[in-house]
Scaffold this motif. Structure first.
Motif, PDB file in Angstrom:
ATOM      1  N   LYS A 107       0.811  -1.229   0.000  1.00 17.22           N
ATOM      2  CA  LYS A 107       0.000   0.000   0.000  1.00 17.22           C
ATOM      3  C   LYS A 107       0.837   1.268   0.000  1.00 17.22           C
ATOM      4  CE  LYS A 107      -3.662  -2.363   2.610  1.00 17.22           C
ATOM      5  NZ  LYS A 107      -4.418  -2.394   3.893  1.00 17.22           N
ATOM      6  N   LYS A 108       2.136   1.115   0.122  1.00 19.92           N
ATOM      7  CA  LYS A 108       3.012   2.283   0.181  1.00 19.92           C
ATOM      8  C   LYS A 108       3.103   2.971  -1.175  1.00 19.92           C
ATOM      9  CE  LYS A 108       5.737   0.405   4.008  1.00 19.92           C
ATOM     10  NZ  LYS A 108       7.060  -0.095   4.465  1.00 19.92           N
ATOM     11  N   ASP A 109       3.298   4.286  -1.137  1.00 24.01           N
ATOM     12  CA  ASP A 109       3.330   5.090  -2.360  1.00 24.01           C
ATOM     13  C   ASP A 109       4.365   4.586  -3.357  1.00 24.01           C
ATOM     14  OD1 ASP A 109       1.336   6.671  -1.349  1.00 24.01           O
ATOM     15  OD2 ASP A 109       2.663   8.284  -0.692  1.00 24.01           O
ATOM     16  N   GLU A 110       5.528   4.191  -2.834  1.00 24.21           N
ATOM     17  CA  GLU A 110       6.598   3.732  -3.711  1.00 24.21           C
ATOM     18  C   GLU A 110       6.177   2.505  -4.519  1.00 24.21           C
ATOM     19  OE1 GLU A 110      11.258   2.232  -3.429  1.00 24.21           O
ATOM     20  OE2 GLU A 110      10.210   2.920  -1.637  1.00 24.21           O
ATOM     21  N   TYR A 111       5.449   1.590  -3.851  1.00 25.28           N
ATOM     22  CA  TYR A 111       5.014   0.385  -4.556  1.00 25.28           C
ATOM     23  C   TYR A 111       3.831   0.668  -5.479  1.00 25.28           C
ATOM     24  CZ  TYR A 111       3.916  -4.485  -5.529  1.00 25.28           C
ATOM     25  OH  TYR A 111       3.692  -5.673  -6.178  1.00 25.28           O
ATOM     26  N   THR A 112       3.011   1.622  -5.108  1.00 27.78           N
ATOM     27  CA  THR A 112       1.887   1.993  -5.964  1.00 27.78           C
ATOM     28  C   THR A 112       2.359   2.493  -7.322  1.00 27.78           C
ATOM     29  OG1 THR A 112       0.496   2.534  -4.058  1.00 27.78           O
ATOM     30  CG2 THR A 112      -0.145   3.501  -6.157  1.00 27.78           C
ATOM     31  N   LYS A 113       3.574   3.060  -7.352  1.00 31.36           N
ATOM     32  CA  LYS A 113       4.140   3.499  -8.630  1.00 31.36           C
ATOM     33  C   LYS A 113       4.494   2.304  -9.520  1.00 31.36           C
ATOM     34  CE  LYS A 113       6.093   7.680  -6.570  1.00 31.36           C
ATOM     35  NZ  LYS A 113       7.349   8.377  -6.171  1.00 31.36           N
ATOM     36  N   VAL A 114       4.788   1.163  -8.892  1.00 27.68           N
ATOM     37  CA  VAL A 114       5.084  -0.050  -9.655  1.00 27.68           C
ATOM     38  C   VAL A 114       3.781  -0.652 -10.180  1.00 27.68           C
ATOM     39  CG1 VAL A 114       6.060  -2.381  -9.564  1.00 27.68           C
ATOM     40  CG2 VAL A 114       7.154  -0.511  -8.304  1.00 27.68           C
ATOM     41  N   THR A 115       2.800  -0.781  -9.301  1.00 33.96           N
ATOM     42  CA  THR A 115       1.486  -1.261  -9.725  1.00 33.96           C
ATOM     43  C   THR A 115       0.395  -0.630  -8.880  1.00 33.96           C
ATOM     44  OG1 THR A 115      -0.001  -3.167  -9.931  1.00 33.96           O
ATOM     45  CG2 THR A 115       1.785  -3.360  -8.317  1.00 33.96           C
TER      46      THR A 115
END
Length: 225
Positions: free
Chosen positions: A41-49
């Motif tokens: 749920k972190k912003d950094e991972y949201t950029k991946v998917t």
């Protein structure tokens, strides 16, 4: 170029994808995502998917989620590094693998995962509380129904689910069925053909299988204490 692969090794689809990658020559780097800690749920991972699910990959500036889409992409992107039997180039052979993958989510995964959630996930996040008996019974019946379909429509008298050699279909199926062993449940019990199939996949993959399933084995052991 190295493909970044974002996974939680307690996740069934993640294990299937890593098994696939370890049996190819695609260079990849594992990035661990802890679902329990909410890393997805972190912003950094949201950029991946933006789906906020695992697995996902980053290949250069291209990111992709969803296991089946990832397998298809990597097979097309690195055709010379993927042994053909995993996801065949021949249209008819590939379509057999696609047929199973279309069935998988509501079939093998839909059946096995429902029971797994009832027996492990629900009690884990609800103070040991059990799901209602009627729901547990219904989900067990659905699992039996889906495994019947798996044996009848795909395994039949074959060694593999989608052709005359192991493919990604087999990896997806076995990873789901193994997940239920965390609760001590053997979904192949009373199904000798299915048990032989699971053993066949394990034997074919050798030590790589146990390496990929090590985290799940540890989780299973923790429930025995």
């Amino acid at each position: 170029m190295v493909v970044k692969v974002y996974v939680d090794m307690l996740s069934q689809p993640c294990r299937a994808l890593i098994l696939f990658l370890k049996n190819t020559k695609i260079p990849f780097e594992v990035v661990t995502i802890s679902l329990r800690n909410g890393d997805q749920k972190k912003d950094e991972y949201t950029k991946v998917t933006p789906l906020n699910t695992v697995p996902a990959i980053q290949d250069g500036d291209f990111c992709l989620g969803e296991t089946v889409a990832i397998i298809r992409y990597l097979s097309a992107r690195y055709p010379d590094r993927v042994p053909d039997h995993w996801y065949p180039k021949d249209l008819k052979k590939r379509s057999r693998v696609d047929e199973y993958m279309a069935f998988h989510h509501t079939g093998t995964r839909g059946g096995c995962c429902g029971v797994f959630i009832n027996e492990i996930i629900f009690p884990l996040f609800n103070g040991g509380k059990q799901v209602p008996e009627e729901k547990a019974k219904k989900d067990l019946e659905n699992m039996a129904k889906q495994l019947d379909k798996l044996e009848r429509a795909f395994l039949k008298n074959n060694n593999w689910l989608a052709g005359n050699d192991i493919s990604v279909a087999d990896l997806l199926a076995v990873s789901e069925m193994m997940q239920n062993t965390v609760s001590g449940r053997d979904v192949t019990e009373g199904r000798p053909q299915l048990k032989a199939f699971v053993d066949r996949v394990k034997n074919r993959l050798g030590p790589t299988f146990d390496e990929v399933f090590a985290a799940m084995y540890g989780w299973r052991e923790s429930f025995k204490k």
